[in-house]
Enzyme design. Structure first.
Site, PDB file in Angstrom:
ATOM      1  N   GLU A 190       8.652  -3.475  16.222  1.00  0.00           N
ATOM      2  CA  GLU A 190       9.433  -4.043  15.120  1.00  0.00           C
ATOM      3  C   GLU A 190       9.454  -5.566  15.163  1.00  0.00           C
ATOM      4  O   GLU A 190      10.284  -6.201  14.523  1.00  0.00           O
ATOM      5  CB  GLU A 190      10.851  -3.466  15.130  1.00  0.00           C
ATOM      6  CG  GLU A 190      10.836  -1.958  14.921  1.00  0.00           C
ATOM      7  CD  GLU A 190      12.202  -1.337  14.677  1.00  0.00           C
ATOM      8  OE1 GLU A 190      13.196  -2.071  14.697  1.00  0.00           O
ATOM      9  OE2 GLU A 190      12.252  -0.121  14.474  1.00  0.00           O
ATOM     10  N   LYS A 229      18.304   6.979   7.646  1.00  0.00           N
ATOM     11  CA  LYS A 229      16.856   6.813   7.530  1.00  0.00           C
ATOM     12  C   LYS A 229      16.393   7.899   6.562  1.00  0.00           C
ATOM     13  O   LYS A 229      16.425   9.094   6.905  1.00  0.00           O
ATOM     14  CB  LYS A 229      16.171   7.038   8.875  1.00  0.00           C
ATOM     15  CG  LYS A 229      16.384   5.934   9.904  1.00  0.00           C
ATOM     16  CD  LYS A 229      15.863   6.414  11.250  1.00  0.00           C
ATOM     17  CE  LYS A 229      15.727   5.323  12.275  1.00  0.00           C
ATOM     18  NZ  LYS A 229      15.523   5.902  13.639  1.00  0.00           N
TER      19      LYS A 229
HETATM   20  P1  PGA Z   1      12.065   4.807  15.084  1.00  0.00           P
HETATM   21  O1  PGA Z   1      13.066   3.704  15.628  1.00  0.00           O
HETATM   22  O2  PGA Z   1      11.721   4.460  13.696  1.00  0.00           O
HETATM   23  O3  PGA Z   1      10.925   4.699  16.043  1.00  0.00           O
HETATM   24  O4  PGA Z   1      12.809   6.109  15.188  1.00  0.00           O
HETATM   25  C1  PGA Z   1      14.117   3.161  14.922  1.00  0.00           C
HETATM   26  C2  PGA Z   1      15.430   3.523  15.567  1.00  0.00           C
HETATM   27  O5  PGA Z   1      15.452   4.254  16.574  1.00  0.00           O
HETATM   28  O6  PGA Z   1      16.474   3.142  15.081  1.00  0.00           O
HETATM   29 ZN    ZN Z   2      17.715   4.380  16.726  1.00  0.00          ZN
END
Ligand code: PGA
Ligand code: ZN
Length: 420
Positions: A208, A338
């Site tokens: 990220e 998400k």
């Molecule tokens: P991921 O990480 O997209 O790899 O799940 C983001 C998070 O854990 O918040």
């Molecule tokens: Zn997370």
């Protein structure tokens, strides 16, 4: 009513160079729009299934040609020519067509790309910006979420050099997205200087875009973040604070939590988090314990409630059923939203509303595998997220979202959400 002319899709690449799905929705009115879906690395086990080809001759098995074909063939055949009153009706049709609990037949990547492309096409048909359309879907007035910005990474995002996954910066005193990013830029530069001096030139950035040096311990990661805030000339605490994504499922196994060279049990993990929160200005702890330990989450929440946001990512997987359980069992007080964990916009909105009605905070989040698509910024503004978490201020797949927030602030007059 929006009449579908066609849905088509293309396999494109995400920020890790792995395939993902880009879908295009054409309406009978001539309006068209497209959207690309992201992909996680530290995924929760209750997430909807991302359909991958499994052909190790292409992209080590991660190809998305099956998901793409599902859009071009089955989804397009079933939906073309149909009229949909709204997003909920389209998403319901996709759920019925797929017919599985976790979207494993057509693939959550195919389904979400279609759900999002339709959403954008409807905004275009109505001649309104995407954030306004999201606000209509949620029934609220748009507001800009406060960024939690990645500074340091470890875990699955940083090559496992340290157990905890992300240390982020929040800027409670900032009055705008612009000011937040200015402060973050100062802290990031200070952190780069600190890392170069202390860890030599082996500067590595993680998925990220955060810095990922070989910290000696988790605590060293938190201490370095506070040092960087000080070095940049800010006061750690209510001026600039920290949020931590422990992502504990990633380092939990039969022998317990493997952290800082030791295996520790649930009680010691809770004590450790409590100690961090007492010593550092931590506003929020995400996934402090592994995703299946509901009782442990209750204990952690009891220990820290009122002081620190207890944020559920893998625990909840944006799944309405799991969120209901967490509310009933008092396991946490905030949702990491998400959209691709659940797979349609309508289900994600249901998750959001459940959290809101329980008085929780909502953190709208990108994935570690992202694309240059910026729909998430509009969603977070339209759905009135308290916070947005999209990674560092490096790498264009992250900046696409921050830059969109800057434009919404400057051009559309949206205001930043209050801190806490
Ligand atoms: P991921 O990480 O997209 O790899 O799940 C983001 C998070 O854990 O918040
Ligand atoms: Zn997370």
């Amino acid at each position: 009513m929006s009449k579908i002319k066609s849905f088509t899709a293309v396999e494109v690449l995400d920020s890790r160079g792995r395939p993902t799905v880009h879908a295009i929705c054409q309406l009978a009115t001539g309006h068209a729009a497209s959207a690309t879906v992201p992909s996680g690395a530290s995924t929760g086990s209750a997430e909807a299934l991302e359909l991958r080809d499994g052909d190790i001759g292409r992209y080590a098995g991660l190809g998305c040609l099956k998901a793409v074909a599902n859009v071009n063939l089955e989804i397009n055949h079933a939906l073309a020519g149909k009229d949909f009153a709204d997003q909920a009706e389209l998403d319901q049709c996709l759920l019925e067509l797929d017919g599985t609990v976790n979207k494993s037949r057509l693939g959550a990547n195919a389904i979400l790309a279609v759900s999002l492309a339709f959403c954008r096409a409807q905004a275009a048909e109505q001649g309104i910006p995407l954030y306004s359309h999201f606000a209509h879907l949620a029934g609220g007035s748009p507001i800009l979420p406060r960024p939690m910005i990645n500074l340091f990474s470890g875990g699955a995002h940083g090559g496992e050099q340290i157990a905890i996954q992300d240390v982020q910066i929040v800027v409670p005193f900032a009055r705008s997205i612009r000011q937040t990013l200015e402060v973050m830029s100062d802290v990031f530069r200070a952190a780069v200087a600190l890392v170069l001096e202390r860890y030599g030139m082996r500067l590595l950035t993680a998925d990220e875009g955060g810095l990922a040096p070989e910290f000696e311990s988790s605590e060293a990661m938190l201490a370095a973040a506070v040092e960087a805030i000080n070095l940049a000339g800010y006061r750690p605490g209510n001026e600039v604070g920290l949020t931590v994504d422990v992502a504990a499922s990633q380092f939990h196994g039969e022998a317990g939590y493997h952290i800082d060279g030791e295996f520790i049990d649930r009680g010691s993990m809770i004590d450790l988090i409590d100690k961090w929160c007492a010593a550092y200005p931590i506003f929020s702890v995400e996934d402090g314990l592994q995703e299946a330990d509901w009782e442990g989450w209750q204990r952690l929440f009891q220990r820290l409630r009122g002081h620190t946001m207890i944020l559920g990512d893998d625990l909840l997987c944006t799944n309405p059923g799991r969120i209901r359980r967490a509310i009933a069992e008092e396991a946490c007080d905030s949702l990491l939203l998400k959209v691709n964990q659940v797979g349609t916009l309508t289900e994600a909105l249901e998750a959001m509303n459940l959290a809101r009605n329980a008085g929780w905070k909502v953190v709208v989040s990108a994935r570690s595998g992202e694309t240059e698509d910026d729909w998430l910024a509009d969603l977070a503004a339209g759905w009135v997220g308290d916070y947005i978490k999209v990674g560092s201020i490096t790498q264009s797949e992250r900046l696409a979202k921050y830059n969109r927030l800057l434009v919404l602030e400057a051009m559309c007059g949206l205001r930043l959400a209050k801190a806490r």
